[in-house]
Design an enzyme around this catalytic site. Sequence first.
Site, PDB file in Angstrom:
ATOM      1  CB  CYS A 143      -0.897  -0.003   1.223  1.00 14.43           C
ATOM      2  SG  CYS A 143      -1.876  -1.501   1.424  1.00 14.43           S
ATOM      3  NE  ARG A 148       4.243   1.847  -1.675  1.00 13.30           N
ATOM      4  CZ  ARG A 148       5.387   1.205  -1.473  1.00 13.30           C
ATOM      5  NH1 ARG A 148       6.402   1.421  -2.276  1.00 13.30           N
ATOM      6  NH2 ARG A 148       5.518   0.352  -0.490  1.00 13.30           N
ATOM      7  CD1 TRP A 205      -2.460  -4.381  -4.910  1.00 15.52           C
ATOM      8  CD2 TRP A 205      -1.625  -5.686  -3.297  1.00 15.52           C
ATOM      9  NE1 TRP A 205      -2.186  -5.608  -5.457  1.00 15.52           N
ATOM     10  CE2 TRP A 205      -1.682  -6.432  -4.503  1.00 15.52           C
ATOM     11  CE3 TRP A 205      -1.148  -6.309  -2.144  1.00 15.52           C
ATOM     12  CZ2 TRP A 205      -1.253  -7.747  -4.577  1.00 15.52           C
ATOM     13  CZ3 TRP A 205      -0.727  -7.628  -2.226  1.00 15.52           C
ATOM     14  CH2 TRP A 205      -0.783  -8.330  -3.433  1.00 15.52           C
ATOM     15  CG  ASN A 211       3.046  -0.914   2.807  1.00 13.78           C
ATOM     16  OD1 ASN A 211       2.463  -1.878   2.354  1.00 13.78           O
ATOM     17  ND2 ASN A 211       4.278  -0.594   2.434  1.00 13.78           N
ATOM     18  N   GLY A 212       1.569  -3.169   5.110  1.00 12.24           N
ATOM     19  CA  GLY A 212       2.181  -4.362   5.672  1.00 12.24           C
ATOM     20  C   GLY A 212       1.149  -5.360   6.142  1.00 12.24           C
ATOM     21  CD  GLU A 243      11.147  -9.022 -17.666  1.00 13.68           C
ATOM     22  OE1 GLU A 243      10.694  -7.858 -17.582  1.00 13.68           O
ATOM     23  OE2 GLU A 243      11.087  -9.833 -16.722  1.00 13.68           O
ATOM     24  CE  LYS A 251       8.372  -5.850 -17.669  1.00 12.16           C
ATOM     25  NZ  LYS A 251       8.357  -6.804 -16.570  1.00 12.16           N
ATOM     26  CD  GLU A 272       4.802  -7.779 -14.769  1.00 12.92           C
ATOM     27  OE1 GLU A 272       5.069  -7.552 -13.586  1.00 12.92           O
ATOM     28  OE2 GLU A 272       5.531  -7.394 -15.709  1.00 12.92           O
ATOM     29  CG  HIS A 318      12.264 -32.523 -23.063  1.00 12.43           C
ATOM     30  ND1 HIS A 318      12.623 -33.840 -22.863  1.00 12.43           N
ATOM     31  CD2 HIS A 318      13.318 -31.939 -23.693  1.00 12.43           C
ATOM     32  CE1 HIS A 318      13.845 -34.040 -23.335  1.00 12.43           C
ATOM     33  NE2 HIS A 318      14.285 -32.894 -23.838  1.00 12.43           N
ATOM     34  CE  LYS A 348       8.242  -0.050 -10.174  1.00 15.67           C
ATOM     35  NZ  LYS A 348       8.484  -0.631 -11.502  1.00 15.67           N
TER      36      LYS A 348
END
Length: 627
Positions: A2, A27, A75, A101-102, A493, A497, A500, A516, A622
């Site tokens: 947050c 955030r 969040w 935040n936490g 990556e 991306k 996301e 495989h 973030k």
Amino acid sequence: MCGIVGYIGKKPVVPVLLDGLKRLEYRGYDSAGIAVVSDGGQLEVRRCQGKLRNLEETIRLKPLDGVYGIGHTRWATHGRPSEENAHPHRDCQGNIVVVHNGIIENYLALKETLSGEGHRFQTETDTEVIAHLVEKHHCPDKTGRNGLRPLEEAVRRAVQELHGVYALAILSTRDPQKIVAVRSGPPAVIGLGQDEYFVASDIPAVLYHTRDVFFLADEELAVLTPDGVRLLDFQGNPVQRELQHITWDPIQAEKGGFKHFMVKEIFEQPRAVRDTLLGRLSRETGRVYLGEEMEITEEDFRSFREVKIVACGTSWHAALAGKFMVEKLARLPVEVDYGSEYRYRDPIIDEHTLTVLVSQSGETADTIAAQREAQRKRSKTLAIANAVGSMIPREAHGAFYTHAGPEIGVASTKTFTTQLAALFVLGLYLGQARGRLTPEQSKPFIEELLKIPSKLEQILQRDEELEELGRVFFRRSDFLFLGRGIHYPLALEGALKLKEISYIHAEGYPAGEMKHGPNALIDPNLPVVVLATVDRNDPESLTRYEKTISNIREVKARDGIVIALVTEGDTEVRAAADQVFELPPAPELLQPILEAVPLQLLAYHIGVRRGCDVDQPRNLAKSVTVE
């Protein structure tokens, strides 16, 4: 994950808080709220589910004003997103408000105890427990002013009972003109302006008001009043801290004419890589210099027998590519770990191990935990981070700052390429320290590395080609990304991306693993992005390239669609693939920095075409500052 913000000073408080929350919305954006105290000591709270614009509309319809206050963008962890669960949270009497935040791990046990003492709870959150606990210590005998402890003392006593990780900002109308900020895990930055003082989760929230800041260390409190800031540890002892002057231009934290922060930050990569390399490389002597803050000696670097790199998310992909760089340049074995898994396997390390922590924010909770585990086992730690003064570089034995500038978009872009550049520099430095590379042998590597920013600019000038690819493929439901060797981390990556930003299912695989299992996925609807660049001066690269061409033919034999990244002038892959995008030539170890940009732009354009919020993807934040 947050965002918290607090202000006490002479400016109208509501615009300051809302502006800070806008700059922290990356955030968290499930809900938002502010609490302000008026000149007359009246506390008012406004909260709203959804994004910050909903809170702004609520305040427009029901205005409030005050002289100091705190705000929050959420969040969700405990309790679904709702107005009821939005911060700030109050105590029973409504005199104390908290933003958090936490995660408070023992909140249920505390809630049960407090309920037995007569406290009544209104929400599902763990945060509300903090407000009630502070109330309990603030006015222990319930007699009002005569029995009142100072807010900072009440907070200091309350945090002794909390288990978990948290950054807090707290105010009480019973102890006015005061904000208490707390850190135990997630970041909390204190800003000092001209007769005004700030607390926030990240630097961009205060950057338009002051560039003089410091981060709270773990288990520290800051007491903000109109007269200044005092620091205490959790035992009540005074703490001294030096200010840091942030050199970021506030405009760097704005969109600068771009439609989204993400694309702005993609286009900043040539500048960001240049800044990361600045002062670290000597063309004339071939010498390499690591970091601004380095307690690790040259003798230490010579003595290391292995390197462990620990990271999360995109930084982990950079670390995987860094493994190839360090092993090739320094001939030192490298192992890469997820920060979230590292300490759970009792890693075998000692004083001959260099542990490298890679983190954009320098505040990633899992990576901090891994760092402390490594240090407990006597390993030297080196941080590669973007945020100056953040926890990981501050606790490390050495810090290598990437100087990418503020990155607002949730999906990392410029910090990824600067991390790759930093890891290449680390590989050169270790190679020289260990006698595997002479300065003269390093000169060609340095020359090629210094050419990378201009090559990134060349790629960015051809953004329209990638926008067209996005137009062609944005309706697909699945993607596959393939790469060999150092290009495999870029396949991971590229898939990340796309996931996301566009919410399309995507997977990255080593190209040699196709037989495989992944071959079963290929059909006429599946785009397969293949990293097929080549360094024709490198025999190993040529071998890898030839095998990758065989993988492309496997895909085409099964009617898959191939989108290939190739080196300028390539004819073999072009003849086999459906779509190609050419990259400037570069040595094998530096090609990943160039490959990252078209993968980022492809994800961006597909996400925009699909109507996704590319700056703030759903369910993500973030900085992952809780486990």
